[in-house]
Design a protein around this motif. Sequence first.
Motif, mmCIF file in Angstrom:
data_model
loop_
_atom_site.group_PDB
_atom_site.id
_atom_site.type_symbol
_atom_site.label_atom_id
_atom_site.label_comp_id
_atom_site.label_asym_id
_atom_site.label_seq_id
_atom_site.Cartn_x
_atom_site.Cartn_y
_atom_site.Cartn_z
ATOM 1 N N LEU A 308 0.812 -1.215 0.000
ATOM 2 C CA LEU A 308 0.000 0.000 0.000
ATOM 3 C C LEU A 308 0.846 1.266 0.000
ATOM 4 O O LEU A 308 1.923 1.314 0.601
ATOM 5 N N VAL A 309 0.351 2.294 -0.667
ATOM 6 C CA VAL A 309 1.010 3.597 -0.717
ATOM 7 C C VAL A 309 -0.006 4.689 -0.434
ATOM 8 O O VAL A 309 -1.213 4.465 -0.466
ATOM 9 N N GLU A 310 0.514 5.887 -0.155
ATOM 10 C CA GLU A 310 -0.362 7.036 0.073
ATOM 11 C C GLU A 310 -0.776 7.697 -1.235
ATOM 12 O O GLU A 310 -1.827 8.338 -1.310
ATOM 13 N N GLU A 311 0.060 7.561 -2.257
ATOM 14 C CA GLU A 311 -0.160 8.316 -3.488
ATOM 15 C C GLU A 311 0.522 7.619 -4.661
ATOM 16 O O GLU A 311 1.559 6.973 -4.493
ATOM 17 N N VAL A 312 -0.072 7.754 -5.835
ATOM 18 C CA VAL A 312 0.538 7.269 -7.067
ATOM 19 C C VAL A 312 0.921 8.482 -7.902
ATOM 20 O O VAL A 312 0.081 9.334 -8.204
ATOM 21 N N SER A 313 2.209 8.573 -8.260
ATOM 22 C CA SER A 313 2.693 9.703 -9.058
ATOM 23 C C SER A 313 3.225 9.166 -10.381
ATOM 24 O O SER A 313 4.226 8.453 -10.406
ATOM 25 N N LEU A 314 2.545 9.501 -11.468
ATOM 26 C CA LEU A 314 2.919 9.030 -12.800
ATOM 27 C C LEU A 314 3.411 10.204 -13.632
ATOM 28 O O LEU A 314 2.642 11.080 -14.004
ATOM 29 N N CYS A 315 4.718 10.239 -13.897
ATOM 30 C CA CYS A 315 5.315 11.291 -14.731
ATOM 31 C C CYS A 315 5.535 10.703 -16.115
ATOM 32 O O CYS A 315 6.509 9.985 -16.351
ATOM 33 N N ILE A 316 4.643 11.008 -17.009
ATOM 34 C CA ILE A 316 4.693 10.390 -18.330
ATOM 35 C C ILE A 316 4.178 11.377 -19.362
ATOM 36 O O ILE A 316 3.316 12.204 -19.078
ATOM 37 N N GLY A 317 4.725 11.329 -20.579
ATOM 38 C CA GLY A 317 4.218 12.187 -21.643
ATOM 39 C C GLY A 317 4.847 13.554 -21.637
ATOM 40 O O GLY A 317 5.820 13.825 -20.932
ATOM 41 N N ASP A 318 4.271 14.455 -22.429
ATOM 42 C CA ASP A 318 4.817 15.808 -22.628
ATOM 43 C C ASP A 318 4.339 16.725 -21.515
ATOM 44 O O ASP A 318 3.136 16.967 -21.373
ATOM 45 N N GLU A 319 5.263 17.205 -20.697
ATOM 46 C CA GLU A 319 4.917 18.081 -19.584
ATOM 47 C C GLU A 319 4.932 19.556 -19.975
ATOM 48 O O GLU A 319 4.901 20.431 -19.124
ATOM 49 N N GLN A 320 5.024 19.851 -21.290
ATOM 50 C CA GLN A 320 5.078 21.241 -21.741
ATOM 51 C C GLN A 320 3.806 21.989 -21.344
ATOM 52 O O GLN A 320 2.714 21.437 -21.388
ATOM 53 N N SER A 321 3.935 23.223 -20.938
ATOM 54 C CA SER A 321 2.786 24.028 -20.534
ATOM 55 C C SER A 321 2.882 25.416 -21.131
ATOM 56 O O SER A 321 3.774 26.188 -20.800
ATOM 57 N N ILE A 322 1.962 25.733 -22.031
ATOM 58 C CA ILE A 322 1.933 27.063 -22.633
ATOM 59 C C ILE A 322 1.532 28.088 -21.580
ATOM 60 O O ILE A 322 2.052 29.198 -21.524
ATOM 61 N N VAL A 323 0.603 27.674 -20.702
ATOM 62 C CA VAL A 323 0.124 28.594 -19.682
ATOM 63 C C VAL A 323 1.254 28.988 -18.738
ATOM 64 O O VAL A 323 1.454 30.150 -18.397
ATOM 65 N N LYS A 324 2.039 27.987 -18.285
ATOM 66 C CA LYS A 324 3.122 28.264 -17.342
ATOM 67 C C LYS A 324 4.363 28.803 -18.048
ATOM 68 O O LYS A 324 5.286 29.291 -17.416
ATOM 69 N N GLY A 325 4.403 28.663 -19.384
ATOM 70 C CA GLY A 325 5.535 29.178 -20.133
ATOM 71 C C GLY A 325 6.794 28.368 -19.933
ATOM 72 O O GLY A 325 7.885 28.925 -19.829
ATOM 73 N N VAL A 326 6.677 27.029 -19.848
ATOM 74 C CA VAL A 326 7.846 26.175 -19.684
ATOM 75 C C VAL A 326 7.936 25.197 -20.839
ATOM 76 O O VAL A 326 6.943 24.826 -21.445
ATOM 77 N N SER A 327 9.157 24.772 -21.146
ATOM 78 C CA SER A 327 9.382 23.814 -22.224
ATOM 79 C C SER A 327 9.080 22.403 -21.746
ATOM 80 O O SER A 327 8.819 22.162 -20.563
ATOM 81 N N SER A 328 9.128 21.439 -22.674
ATOM 82 C CA SER A 328 8.917 20.045 -22.321
ATOM 83 C C SER A 328 9.921 19.604 -21.268
ATOM 84 O O SER A 328 9.572 18.950 -20.290
ATOM 85 N N PHE A 329 11.186 19.965 -21.473
ATOM 86 C CA PHE A 329 12.236 19.568 -20.535
ATOM 87 C C PHE A 329 11.992 20.174 -19.160
ATOM 88 O O PHE A 329 12.056 19.490 -18.127
#
Length: 448
Positions: A308-329
């Motif tokens: 059992l865990v408290e949380e599942v964190s899945l970091c997958i796919g393109d994290e680019q955000s136009i709103v936040k103004g950050v690149s994929s990297f």
Amino acid sequence: MTFKSALDIDCGLRYMYETLDLMSPCGRKMLLESVMMQTKRELDFHYRRLNEIYDKDCSKIALKLMCLKDIHNTLGRLEQGAVLDDIEFFEVKYLAIVSGEVLDLLEEQKIIAVGLPHLEKVVEILDPDNLKIPSFYVYDSYSEKLRDVRKRMRALQGDGEELPDDKRAELAVLLQENADLELEIRGELSGKLKGYAGDLQLALRNLSFLDILIAKAGQMKKLGLCFPVVVEEGETFYNGMFNPAVKALLSEQGKEYMPVDICFEGEPVTIIGANMGGKSVVLKCLALNQLLAQFGFGVAAHDCCVSLVEEVSLCIGDEQSIVKGVSSFAGEILAIDAVIRKIREGRNILALVDEPARTTNPVEGTALVEGLLEVVGNIKGGFVLTTHYNILNDKVKRYRVKGLRSGVMDYTLEVTHCGDVPHEAIAIAESLGIDPQWIECTKRNLNN
């Protein structure tokens, strides 16, 4: 985490929700609002009840639940002492009738997974003439005075002919008296039913839960899911793990899904393999099955043990955000940094990271992944990442996608002690039938 919020995790949980044959809106609402279970005791109790339903034929019960309405607001008003209207009385009566019928079916099947209160008195209060029909009316039998007023009204109304002024005035007085008496009776009925508000709420809650259990059991049989063994801490393993959404998609294309085996405990895990080797699907499977287990569903595997865990964190796919103004990297690195912060706080999480630093140059990318594995170390939940970089860290558990075998991709995993990623990109490209001259030039450049 609620089930509704977990649906936003891109792992196939929404497919499981959409293929769940829930019969009632209140069952669906209860499931969406349910909170991820985090103790072995809670989950063992849940799975014992699900196992009992799994072994029974609950088709008749499911049919009874089809017309179950969500009347939480009505029952709340009743508990607070409000005077109900005719529609609300009908809702209460119908709930009591359905609950009684389901209780009979549960006793017939000897099912004790869900308990229901006896609500015969509620039905008697709302059905004074013992008509045994799911409707409500302020019956004449509630009051001799009401019966007399209505008898006089019918006599005046006759066959609907035009009434003289004096008769119309008399009828108006009777209509008002009838309305006053009905309101008085509704007040008396509401007062009598107020004492049953708790039992009615319990019936609605447990019928909703029963709907969820029946739907989960049906889904397990339909999709070939298993009951998990749940442990507070220790090794997590899956034998024959699969993703039902991907499996269904492949089946539509006439292809077969290859289940995989994987286990981990404490130490970081790396999965290496060429692109198109199914590494990302493995991560999604792990996220999906952890959530399925902790929300009390059947798990997509032949058999498994889930820590059992408290949380599942899945970091997958393109994290680019136009709103936040950050690149994929940048988006990717920030997401992974958030995971590290949770690990440093001592949180018990399952962290799943897909090809970190893949959008930067190989030299720095490899160093970033090596550094990440050093920082993570042993954790309470689990840490699994996929990569196409050569990793030298010998303090991690390594899996390798078997890859091409006689021109056919084998997506199953095997334990390996080598950190070198297999060179299969050209072979995979050839299997896809791309331009042969491109392949030839690529091979020549590789040899040079």
